[in-house]
Write a protein that holds these residues in place. Sequence first.
Motif, short mmCIF file in Angstrom:
data_model
loop_
_atom_site.label_atom_id
_atom_site.label_comp_id
_atom_site.label_asym_id
_atom_site.label_seq_id
_atom_site.Cartn_x
_atom_site.Cartn_y
_atom_site.Cartn_z
N GLN A 321 0.84 -1.21 0.00
CA GLN A 321 0.00 0.00 0.00
C GLN A 321 0.87 1.26 0.00
OE1 GLN A 321 -3.23 0.28 2.81
NE2 GLN A 321 -3.67 -1.92 2.74
N MET A 322 1.93 1.22 0.85
CA MET A 322 2.81 2.40 0.92
C MET A 322 3.48 2.67 -0.42
SD MET A 322 4.65 2.46 4.61
CE MET A 322 5.88 3.56 4.01
N ASP A 323 3.98 1.60 -1.02
CA ASP A 323 4.68 1.76 -2.31
C ASP A 323 3.73 2.23 -3.40
OD1 ASP A 323 6.97 0.98 -1.11
OD2 ASP A 323 6.99 -1.05 -1.94
N LEU A 324 2.54 1.64 -3.43
CA LEU A 324 1.63 2.02 -4.53
C LEU A 324 1.15 3.46 -4.36
CD1 LEU A 324 -1.84 2.02 -4.46
CD2 LEU A 324 -1.42 -0.29 -3.69
N VAL A 325 0.89 3.86 -3.12
CA VAL A 325 0.45 5.25 -2.88
C VAL A 325 1.56 6.21 -3.30
CG1 VAL A 325 0.02 6.92 -1.01
CG2 VAL A 325 -1.27 4.79 -1.09
N ARG A 326 2.80 5.90 -2.93
CA ARG A 326 3.91 6.84 -3.20
C ARG A 326 4.34 6.87 -4.67
NH1 ARG A 326 7.75 7.17 2.11
NH2 ARG A 326 6.16 8.08 3.44
N SER A 327 3.78 5.95 -5.46
CA SER A 327 4.08 5.97 -6.90
C SER A 327 3.14 6.92 -7.65
CB SER A 327 3.93 4.55 -7.48
OG SER A 327 2.56 4.19 -7.51
N ILE A 328 2.17 7.48 -6.93
CA ILE A 328 1.13 8.30 -7.58
C ILE A 328 1.50 9.79 -7.50
CG2 ILE A 328 -1.32 8.99 -7.38
CD1 ILE A 328 -1.81 6.09 -6.28
N LYS A 329 1.23 10.52 -8.60
CA LYS A 329 1.58 11.95 -8.65
C LYS A 329 0.93 12.72 -7.48
CE LYS A 329 0.28 14.86 -12.03
NZ LYS A 329 0.21 15.44 -13.33
N GLY A 330 1.70 13.50 -6.78
CA GLY A 330 1.21 14.27 -5.64
C GLY A 330 1.41 13.54 -4.33
N PHE A 331 1.50 12.19 -4.40
CA PHE A 331 1.62 11.38 -3.19
C PHE A 331 3.06 10.87 -2.96
CE2 PHE A 331 -3.06 9.68 -3.40
CZ PHE A 331 -3.52 10.91 -2.98
N GLU A 332 4.03 11.46 -3.65
CA GLU A 332 5.40 10.93 -3.61
C GLU A 332 5.92 10.78 -2.18
OE1 GLU A 332 4.33 13.40 -5.49
OE2 GLU A 332 4.77 12.92 -7.58
N ASN A 333 5.50 11.69 -1.29
CA ASN A 333 5.97 11.62 0.10
C ASN A 333 4.82 11.39 1.07
OD1 ASN A 333 8.79 12.23 -0.41
ND2 ASN A 333 7.97 14.22 -1.12
N ALA A 334 3.76 10.79 0.55
CA ALA A 334 2.52 10.71 1.34
C ALA A 334 2.69 9.86 2.59
CB ALA A 334 1.41 10.14 0.48
N HIS A 335 2.05 10.33 3.65
CA HIS A 335 1.98 9.53 4.88
C HIS A 335 0.57 8.94 4.98
CE1 HIS A 335 2.28 8.22 8.97
NE2 HIS A 335 1.22 8.96 9.30
N ILE A 336 0.52 7.62 5.16
CA ILE A 336 -0.79 6.95 5.31
C ILE A 336 -1.19 7.04 6.78
CG2 ILE A 336 -1.96 4.72 5.22
CD1 ILE A 336 -0.32 4.01 2.77
N THR A 337 -2.38 7.60 7.03
CA THR A 337 -2.84 7.70 8.42
C THR A 337 -3.58 6.43 8.85
OG1 THR A 337 -4.82 8.81 7.63
CG2 THR A 337 -3.05 10.22 8.47
N ARG A 338 -4.29 5.80 7.90
CA ARG A 338 -5.00 4.53 8.19
C ARG A 338 -4.83 3.63 6.98
NH1 ARG A 338 -10.36 6.65 11.30
NH2 ARG A 338 -9.63 8.79 11.50
N PRO A 339 -4.42 2.38 7.22
CA PRO A 339 -4.28 1.48 6.07
C PRO A 339 -5.62 1.12 5.45
CG PRO A 339 -3.65 0.39 8.13
CD PRO A 339 -4.07 1.77 8.50
N GLY A 340 -5.60 0.84 4.15
CA GLY A 340 -6.80 0.31 3.50
C GLY A 340 -7.01 -1.12 3.98
N TYR A 341 -8.23 -1.61 3.88
CA TYR A 341 -8.51 -2.99 4.27
C TYR A 341 -9.78 -3.48 3.59
CZ TYR A 341 -12.05 -1.09 7.52
OH TYR A 341 -13.13 -0.44 8.05
N ALA A 342 -9.94 -4.80 3.64
CA ALA A 342 -11.21 -5.39 3.18
C ALA A 342 -11.88 -6.00 4.40
CB ALA A 342 -10.94 -6.46 2.14
N ILE A 343 -13.20 -6.09 4.34
CA ILE A 343 -13.92 -6.74 5.44
C ILE A 343 -14.90 -7.75 4.87
CG2 ILE A 343 -15.63 -4.86 5.60
CD1 ILE A 343 -15.60 -5.47 8.69
N GLU A 344 -14.90 -8.93 5.48
CA GLU A 344 -15.88 -9.98 5.12
C GLU A 344 -16.90 -10.04 6.24
OE1 GLU A 344 -14.62 -13.99 3.14
OE2 GLU A 344 -13.13 -13.39 4.62
N TYR A 345 -18.15 -10.26 5.88
CA TYR A 345 -19.22 -10.24 6.90
C TYR A 345 -20.38 -11.13 6.46
CZ TYR A 345 -20.85 -6.95 3.40
OH TYR A 345 -21.21 -6.38 2.19
N ASP A 346 -21.24 -11.46 7.43
CA ASP A 346 -22.43 -12.27 7.14
C ASP A 346 -23.52 -11.39 6.54
OD1 ASP A 346 -21.17 -14.35 8.36
OD2 ASP A 346 -22.51 -14.46 10.11
N PHE A 347 -24.22 -11.93 5.57
CA PHE A 347 -25.47 -11.29 5.14
C PHE A 347 -26.51 -12.38 4.94
CE2 PHE A 347 -26.57 -11.87 0.59
CZ PHE A 347 -25.51 -12.67 0.20
#
Length: 621
Positions: A321-347
């Motif tokens: 996530q850190m590498d992919l974010v920092r490869s994007i224009k404007g985000f070269e030095n970006a600090h991630i405050t919360r990591p992305g995630y997926a959630i699985e749940y019952d429905f």
Amino acid sequence: MIYPKKYDVIVIGGGHAGTEACLAAARMGCSTLLLTHNIETLGQMSCNPAIGGIGKSHLVKEVDALGGAMALATDKGGIQFRVLNSRKGPAVRATRAQADRALYKAAIRTILENQPNLDIFQQAADDLIVEGETVQGVITQMGVKFMAPSVVLTAGTFLGGKIHIGLENHSGGRAGDPPSIALADRLRELPLNVERLKTGTPPRIDAKSVDFSSLEEQWGENPLPVMSYLGKVEDHPEQVCCWITHTNQKTHDIIMGGLDRSPMYTGVIEGVGPRYCPSIEDKVHRFADKDSHQIFIEPEGLNTHELYPNGISTSLPFDVQMDLVRSIKGFENAHITRPGYAIEYDFFNPQDLKYSFETKAIKGLFFAGQINGTTGYEEAGAQGLLAGTNAALRAKEQDSWCPERDQAYIGVLVDDLITMGTKEPYRMFTSRAEYRLLLREDNADIRLTEKGRELGLVDDERWRVFCEKRELVASEHQRMKTTFIQANSPEAAILAPKIKAPLNREYSLLDLLKRPELTYADIASLKGEAVDNGQVAEQVEILAKYAGYIDRQQDEVAKLRANAETLIPNDFDYSNIEGLSNEVKQKLIEAKPDTIARATRIQGVTPAAVSLLLITLKKRG
Ligand code: FAD
């Protein structure tokens, strides 16, 4: 202990479905309890703090027309408003607001705390009290028993929730919140069909670490729209800018290199994700020929530096996530405050629900929101309002209510879920509605507020504003129909530079309004006074310009209603219907509908196809 007060309706969960459900029941005069994990997270937006958008704003405005909270809170919390599809017809026009998540939550909490007949209690619901086939109440984590004849469950992504970041996973309802395990286990003991779905969210970025100088700005709409029929532009807080950036080949290479540690691509996640809101790894993998994907950078609020990078939802490991974010224009030095995630749940399979959203298996138990297989705040809010209304109607021993497909997107949503079920998170689109010109976001009040008043959902103030608007639309329409302009008159001279074909006879103002090149503002005050109410002017203009199409759809609805109960024989040969596409024939052959009403509910079976079916049935005798 048994809590001494007996309620009419108990709602479990203070998310988007739960808040609309408890407010609806309380507005209808039922003594209502909202039982939720944490009062601080009432109305919390788990993902992007944005409300509305195509298909979704229609639901928000319908909830508003029925007295709900979502649109009012959006007007109080919206920090950027846009009108999508503004150049297309009114049927698909949609309002979208980026909200300050703290202001939105505060607005919802204020509405909840000031609602008569509503108590709020902070505690997890761990068990349901079920006697025979009927729910009687709820047991909380510390053993308190709350009793009520109607219980609405709106547990969102929390039931058996499992959070994934790379190959690491842990239990959770969403980041920072506990899952609902005891209740999920209990529900699996009941005769309900449980399956798993998943959804995801992007990493959040600290604005202080972003180089905005290289990014494209995106400002909101001017003049500013409102979301609620009662909304005022003055209610909006300060408006802010969003930005646009893009992924690039380097980003895509980083993502492809991380797929061997992706929970989705290594089979760790079993639940199906939202097709229309895919993760960035899904987009890069599925559309390998695309060398760039757009990212909208949206502020999370006025008093925070956190940014929501819309378009890079991911469950890849944090280092990727850190590498992919920092490869994007404007985000070269970006600090991630919360990591992305997926959630699985019952429905729960929504085909096991009645149109009231009461479960078929347990009397008095209603389901709404994400647990019915949907995704989105708006879809959840709309279901909550419906389930809360029907829970209240049950407590009052009155018949349930659900709008038809030609009356509301809420009707489309419920009918789609109940007749077809869903295998992936269901979201609303305008394309799901057959009668789009009747179900516009601008006329949800005209379609629903009267019914809402009858049900007890609409308070005196909303009713007064609505009646005034309805009367003004009627009187202004009549004035324009009976006010005439002659050819060669001073008024015709004013219009001359704006019109394509010159006036060569007498025209009513309404006839002139039908011309595509003229707007209400161009002609309303040529003779007499224009109304000083934007919503009224909009209605008069749409009703004039689209009268032919609207009438045609109304005729189709009337014809279909008249033929709804026409039987289709079991051995009916669809292959012989002339003019029907092979795709529609196949759908009908598979579904074998027994009536015309059922045939209309099959996705992709258009009103035109149903007309052909009817003609063939009539020929057959
Ligand atoms: P929620 O908003 O989840 O609310 C559930 C509430 O119930 C919470 O308050 C919780 O505390 C409470 N609760 C749960 N169990 C109990 C219990 N046993 N006792 C008491 N209280 C309980 N939507 C989109 O449209 N697009 C997206 O891209 C998107 N991404 C998402 C990503 C993530 C990681 C998550 C978590 C959600 C995402 N969503 C997305 C979905 C969106 O958040 C939901 O559709 C919406 O919040 C559903 O509303 P709800 O009321 O059904 O549930």
